[in-house]
Design a protein around this motif. Sequence first.
Motif, mmCIF file in Angstrom:
data_model
loop_
_atom_site.group_PDB
_atom_site.id
_atom_site.type_symbol
_atom_site.label_atom_id
_atom_site.label_comp_id
_atom_site.label_asym_id
_atom_site.label_seq_id
_atom_site.Cartn_x
_atom_site.Cartn_y
_atom_site.Cartn_z
ATOM 1 N N MET A 2 0.577 -1.251 -0.100
ATOM 2 C CA MET A 2 0.075 0.092 -0.071
ATOM 3 C C MET A 2 0.746 1.231 -0.081
ATOM 4 O O MET A 2 2.147 1.283 0.476
ATOM 5 N N ARG A 3 0.206 2.237 -0.638
ATOM 6 C CA ARG A 3 0.951 3.479 -0.586
ATOM 7 C C ARG A 3 0.441 4.322 0.551
ATOM 8 O O ARG A 3 -0.723 4.443 0.689
ATOM 9 N N TYR A 4 1.594 4.674 1.613
ATOM 10 C CA TYR A 4 1.119 5.762 2.462
ATOM 11 C C TYR A 4 1.422 7.060 2.407
ATOM 12 O O TYR A 4 2.662 7.508 2.028
ATOM 13 N N ALA A 5 0.618 7.971 2.740
ATOM 14 C CA ALA A 5 0.996 9.613 2.723
ATOM 15 C C ALA A 5 1.426 9.592 4.060
ATOM 16 O O ALA A 5 1.241 9.054 4.937
ATOM 17 N N VAL A 6 2.576 10.516 4.083
ATOM 18 C CA VAL A 6 3.347 10.759 5.352
ATOM 19 C C VAL A 6 3.160 12.319 5.433
ATOM 20 O O VAL A 6 3.526 13.215 4.905
ATOM 21 N N PHE A 7 2.694 12.400 6.808
ATOM 22 C CA PHE A 7 2.700 14.031 7.260
ATOM 23 C C PHE A 7 3.500 14.175 8.611
ATOM 24 O O PHE A 7 3.195 13.126 9.249
ATOM 25 N N LEU B 217 7.967 3.698 10.292
ATOM 26 C CA LEU B 217 7.560 3.383 8.888
ATOM 27 C C LEU B 217 7.870 1.892 8.916
ATOM 28 O O LEU B 217 7.284 0.927 8.061
ATOM 29 N N GLY B 218 8.910 1.464 9.418
ATOM 30 C CA GLY B 218 9.224 0.108 9.262
ATOM 31 C C GLY B 218 8.249 -1.000 9.778
ATOM 32 O O GLY B 218 8.427 -2.355 9.756
ATOM 33 N N ALA B 219 7.435 -0.570 10.990
ATOM 34 C CA ALA B 219 6.685 -1.493 11.700
ATOM 35 C C ALA B 219 5.225 -1.486 10.515
ATOM 36 O O ALA B 219 4.478 -2.264 11.087
ATOM 37 N N ILE B 220 5.087 -0.741 9.498
ATOM 38 C CA ILE B 220 4.146 -1.002 8.602
ATOM 39 C C ILE B 220 4.175 -2.154 7.542
ATOM 40 O O ILE B 220 5.086 -2.021 6.667
ATOM 41 N N PRO B 221 3.728 -3.348 8.012
ATOM 42 C CA PRO B 221 3.940 -4.514 7.096
ATOM 43 C C PRO B 221 3.692 -4.373 5.695
ATOM 44 O O PRO B 221 4.380 -5.037 4.657
ATOM 45 N N ASP B 222 2.503 -3.481 5.203
ATOM 46 C CA ASP B 222 2.172 -3.449 3.870
ATOM 47 C C ASP B 222 2.728 -2.316 2.921
ATOM 48 O O ASP B 222 2.017 -1.725 2.223
ATOM 49 N N LEU B 223 3.823 -1.475 3.672
ATOM 50 C CA LEU B 223 4.152 -0.331 2.967
ATOM 51 C C LEU B 223 4.737 -0.564 1.620
ATOM 52 O O LEU B 223 6.149 -1.310 1.732
ATOM 53 N N THR B 224 4.351 -0.188 0.568
ATOM 54 C CA THR B 224 5.174 -0.399 -0.888
ATOM 55 C C THR B 224 5.593 0.889 -1.439
ATOM 56 O O THR B 224 6.318 1.088 -2.286
#
Length: 124
Positions: free
Chosen positions: A1-6, A26-33
């Motif tokens: 998944m694509r995450y917006a970061v603010f 960010l590293g704790a988000i398993p589906d971060l692509t």
Amino acid sequence: MRYAVFGPRELRFQLYTNKQHVAGCLGAIPDLTGIIAGGGKGVEALAEAYAKENGIDFTPIPPNYQSDSGVKITAQQVFDTRNLAIINEADAVVVFWDGLFAAMVPLLQRCMVLKKRVILCPVI
């Protein structure tokens, strides 16, 4: 998944540079692509560095200070428009927040209206 970061550019009037904290969240988000951010200083720059160091796609959406209609726009309108574009491009949102910075409240409200999943990471 694509995450917006603010998140903040500064904390207590100093540039936010806690790279380890941002990387840990960010590293704790398993589906971060992918990461989408405004490309600014502080959390946004740290998120971009994390993406590059970990082979994750990074998409910058910087603020656009030019009005298409020639009408003068305020800095607040510029950032609101940019933030909405970032949220719309993302599948979910990560917000680094100290609970005090009032500008995050409308951003979080917009995420709720758009039914975006939000991960809150405390700013330390």
